[in-house]
Design an enzyme around this catalytic site. Structure first.
Site, PDB file in Angstrom:
ATOM      1  N   HIS A  19       0.853  -1.187   0.000  1.00 14.95           N
ATOM      2  CA  HIS A  19       0.000   0.000   0.000  1.00 14.95           C
ATOM      3  C   HIS A  19       0.891   1.239   0.000  1.00 14.95           C
ATOM      4  O   HIS A  19       1.783   1.361   0.846  1.00 14.95           O
ATOM      5  CB  HIS A  19      -0.885   0.037   1.245  1.00 14.95           C
ATOM      6  CG  HIS A  19      -1.801  -1.139   1.383  1.00 14.95           C
ATOM      7  ND1 HIS A  19      -3.090  -1.139   0.890  1.00 14.95           N
ATOM      8  CD2 HIS A  19      -1.613  -2.360   1.961  1.00 14.95           C
ATOM      9  CE1 HIS A  19      -3.653  -2.308   1.166  1.00 14.95           C
ATOM     10  NE2 HIS A  19      -2.780  -3.061   1.811  1.00 14.95           N
ATOM     11  N   VAL A  20       0.643   2.151  -0.926  1.00 17.96           N
ATOM     12  CA  VAL A  20       1.409   3.404  -0.946  1.00 17.96           C
ATOM     13  C   VAL A  20       0.523   4.638  -0.807  1.00 17.96           C
ATOM     14  O   VAL A  20       1.018   5.763  -0.800  1.00 17.96           O
ATOM     15  CB  VAL A  20       2.279   3.521  -2.220  1.00 17.96           C
ATOM     16  CG1 VAL A  20       3.373   2.466  -2.223  1.00 17.96           C
ATOM     17  CG2 VAL A  20       1.437   3.430  -3.494  1.00 17.96           C
ATOM     18  N   ARG A  21      -0.807   4.443  -0.731  1.00 15.29           N
ATOM     19  CA  ARG A  21      -1.758   5.553  -0.624  1.00 15.29           C
ATOM     20  C   ARG A  21      -1.654   6.446  -1.859  1.00 15.29           C
ATOM     21  O   ARG A  21      -1.332   5.996  -2.939  1.00 15.29           O
ATOM     22  CB  ARG A  21      -1.567   6.315   0.684  1.00 15.29           C
ATOM     23  CG  ARG A  21      -1.525   5.456   1.944  1.00 15.29           C
ATOM     24  CD  ARG A  21      -2.678   4.497   2.064  1.00 15.29           C
ATOM     25  NE  ARG A  21      -2.625   3.764   3.334  1.00 15.29           N
ATOM     26  CZ  ARG A  21      -3.211   2.604   3.536  1.00 15.29           C
ATOM     27  NH1 ARG A  21      -3.911   2.026   2.570  1.00 15.29           N
ATOM     28  NH2 ARG A  21      -3.122   1.998   4.702  1.00 15.29           N
ATOM     29  N   ASN A  45      -6.944  -0.075  -3.097  1.00 14.99           N
ATOM     30  CA  ASN A  45      -8.008   0.378  -2.180  1.00 14.99           C
ATOM     31  C   ASN A  45      -7.860   1.851  -1.810  1.00 14.99           C
ATOM     32  O   ASN A  45      -7.720   2.223  -0.649  1.00 14.99           O
ATOM     33  CB  ASN A  45      -8.067  -0.499  -0.930  1.00 14.99           C
ATOM     34  CG  ASN A  45      -6.779  -0.515  -0.130  1.00 14.99           C
ATOM     35  OD1 ASN A  45      -5.689  -0.384  -0.699  1.00 14.99           O
ATOM     36  ND2 ASN A  45      -6.891  -0.679   1.177  1.00 14.99           N
ATOM     37  N   HIS A 177      -1.196 -12.317   2.584  1.00 13.01           N
ATOM     38  CA  HIS A 177      -0.879 -12.136   4.012  1.00 13.01           C
ATOM     39  C   HIS A 177      -1.496 -13.226   4.887  1.00 13.01           C
ATOM     40  O   HIS A 177      -2.248 -12.949   5.816  1.00 13.01           O
ATOM     41  CB  HIS A 177      -1.259 -10.743   4.501  1.00 13.01           C
ATOM     42  CG  HIS A 177      -2.627 -10.238   4.134  1.00 13.01           C
ATOM     43  ND1 HIS A 177      -3.775 -10.999   4.243  1.00 13.01           N
ATOM     44  CD2 HIS A 177      -3.037  -9.028   3.679  1.00 13.01           C
ATOM     45  CE1 HIS A 177      -4.814 -10.286   3.862  1.00 13.01           C
ATOM     46  NE2 HIS A 177      -4.392  -9.084   3.514  1.00 13.01           N
ATOM     47  N   ASP A 250       2.560  -6.182   2.831  1.00 11.88           N
ATOM     48  CA  ASP A 250       1.320  -5.539   3.274  1.00 11.88           C
ATOM     49  C   ASP A 250       1.636  -4.291   4.090  1.00 11.88           C
ATOM     50  O   ASP A 250       0.908  -3.944   5.026  1.00 11.88           O
ATOM     51  CB  ASP A 250       0.427  -6.492   4.062  1.00 11.88           C
ATOM     52  CG  ASP A 250      -0.995  -5.947   4.280  1.00 11.88           C
ATOM     53  OD1 ASP A 250      -1.412  -5.048   3.515  1.00 11.88           O
ATOM     54  OD2 ASP A 250      -1.670  -6.404   5.218  1.00 11.88           O
ATOM     55  N   ALA A 266      -6.244  -0.211  11.110  1.00  9.50           N
ATOM     56  CA  ALA A 266      -5.478  -1.453  10.993  1.00  9.50           C
ATOM     57  C   ALA A 266      -4.393  -1.289   9.942  1.00  9.50           C
ATOM     58  O   ALA A 266      -4.643  -0.779   8.851  1.00  9.50           O
ATOM     59  CB  ALA A 266      -6.403  -2.606  10.616  1.00  9.50           C
TER      60      ALA A 266
END
EC number: 3.5.2.3
Length: 347
Positions: A19-21, A45, A177, A250, A266
């Site tokens: 995830h890197v936003r 996401n 994961h 993750d 989370a």
């Protein structure tokens, strides 16, 4: 791989779950990953989620703009699977270089409210993916409130994953994961179209880490850390040499004030020291000779991609990550902030 007692050189690894936003935070987190990994699977996401080939292409360019000059790094893009993702988008995605779609059961984790409510609604799209060769990446937890939080992965296997595999026998599936002995055993026994990623924090910690000396929100992630017996099963799987298991951090950055909160987010941020934490876990298991396969070989093989050509070198050298990083206008607190790590990336 070359190794001595205190140094380890391996083929440049890849991160198969990241995830890197978006926006300003990219400038902090992307360089951390690009310093260690040649490629990374980028999670879709965002708000709104990445559901079209065009959105994926635009997001990729924003990520590339955050890669430091002179650093070779390739983001591998994914689509967010929804109940109504049209099958014809799959061909467009494949032609645009998208490699996978991500299944989030609705409500399972951060920004998953647009996720799948009923797998049967996605069957036509999954058929298109199987035909096109796109992988399905799975967050494997059920979300029913009557299922205990610590049992949701094992129940997902029985209720969702086994029927899914029966309907789509040649769809490549990555069980992401994994956190339980049941998941490790399922993947081990599954056919050649099933693999799994394992995070560094699930290799290093059990659920006691969340509660040692009080609530420790930076160890809270989903799927949540499990009992020690499950951690040991993950270590055995990761260090077994099986090509069904490979690296996926993750790494999930959140502003510190939203982690340290009454209803904290989370996600563990590990990208700042990911390969070092994996080296620590493999060293603890006496299996440093298995790290290169797990980190650099098995993932590309499953995705049908070439291995990276460069190398990275780790040295047994104590160092301490900073307490925080800038994260837009907020602060980002990494896992193991202010704590010594025994391995360091040096080249």
């Amino acid at each position: 791989m070359t190794a001595t007692t205190d140094t380890l050189t391996i083929t440049r690894p890849d991160d198969w779950h990241l995830h890197v936003r978006d926006g300003e935070p990219l400038r902090t987190v992307v360089p951390h990953t690009a310093a260690q990994f040649g490629r990374a699977i980028i999670m879709p996401n965002l708000r709104p989620p990445v559901t079209t080939a065009q959105q994926a292409a635009e997001y990729k360019q924003r990520i590339l703009a955050a890669v430091p000059e002179g650093v070779a790094f390739e983001p591998l893009m994914t689509l967010y699977l929804t109940d109504n993702l049209p099958p014809d988008e799959i061909a467009r995605a494949r032609d645009a270089g998208v490699v996978a779609a991500k299944l989030y059961p609705a409500g399972a984790t951060t920004n998953s409210d647009a996720g799948v409510t009923d797998l049967r609604k996605t069957y036509k799209t999954l058929e298109a993916m199987q035909k096109a060769g796109l992988l399905l990446l799975v967050h494997g937890e059920v979300t029913s409130s009557d299922i205990d939080l610590f049992d949701r992965e094992a129940v997902f296997i029985e209720q969702q994953l086994i029927p899914l595999r029966r309907h789509f026998p040649e769809l490549k599936i990555v069980f992401e994961h994994i956190t339980t002995k049941e998941a490790a055993q399922y993947v081990k026994e599954a056919g050649r179209f099933t693999a799994a990623t394992i995070t560094a924090h699930h290799l290093l910690y059990n659920r006691n880490a969340i509660f040692t000396g009080g609530i420790r929100p930076h160890y809270y992630c989903l799927p949540v850390l499990k009992r020690e017996v499950h951690r040991q099963a993950l270590v055995q799987a990761a260090t077994s040499g099986s090509d069904k298991f490979f690296l996926g951090t993750d790494s999930a950055p959140h502003p510190a004030h939203l982690k340290e909160h009454a209803t904290g987010c989370a996600g563990c941020y590990t990208a700042h020291a990911a390969i070092e934490m994996y080296a620590e876990a493999f060293d603890n298991a006496g299996a440093l000779d298995k790290l290169e396969g797990f980190a650099s070989v098995h993932g590309p093989a499953f995705y049908g991609l070439p291995r990276n050509t460069g190398t990275v070198t780790l040295r047994r050298e104590s160092w301490t990550p900073p307490d925080s990083f800038a994260f837009g206008e907020a602060a980002l607190k990494p896992l193991r902030a202010g704590e010594a790590l025994p391995w360091r990336l040096v080249a």
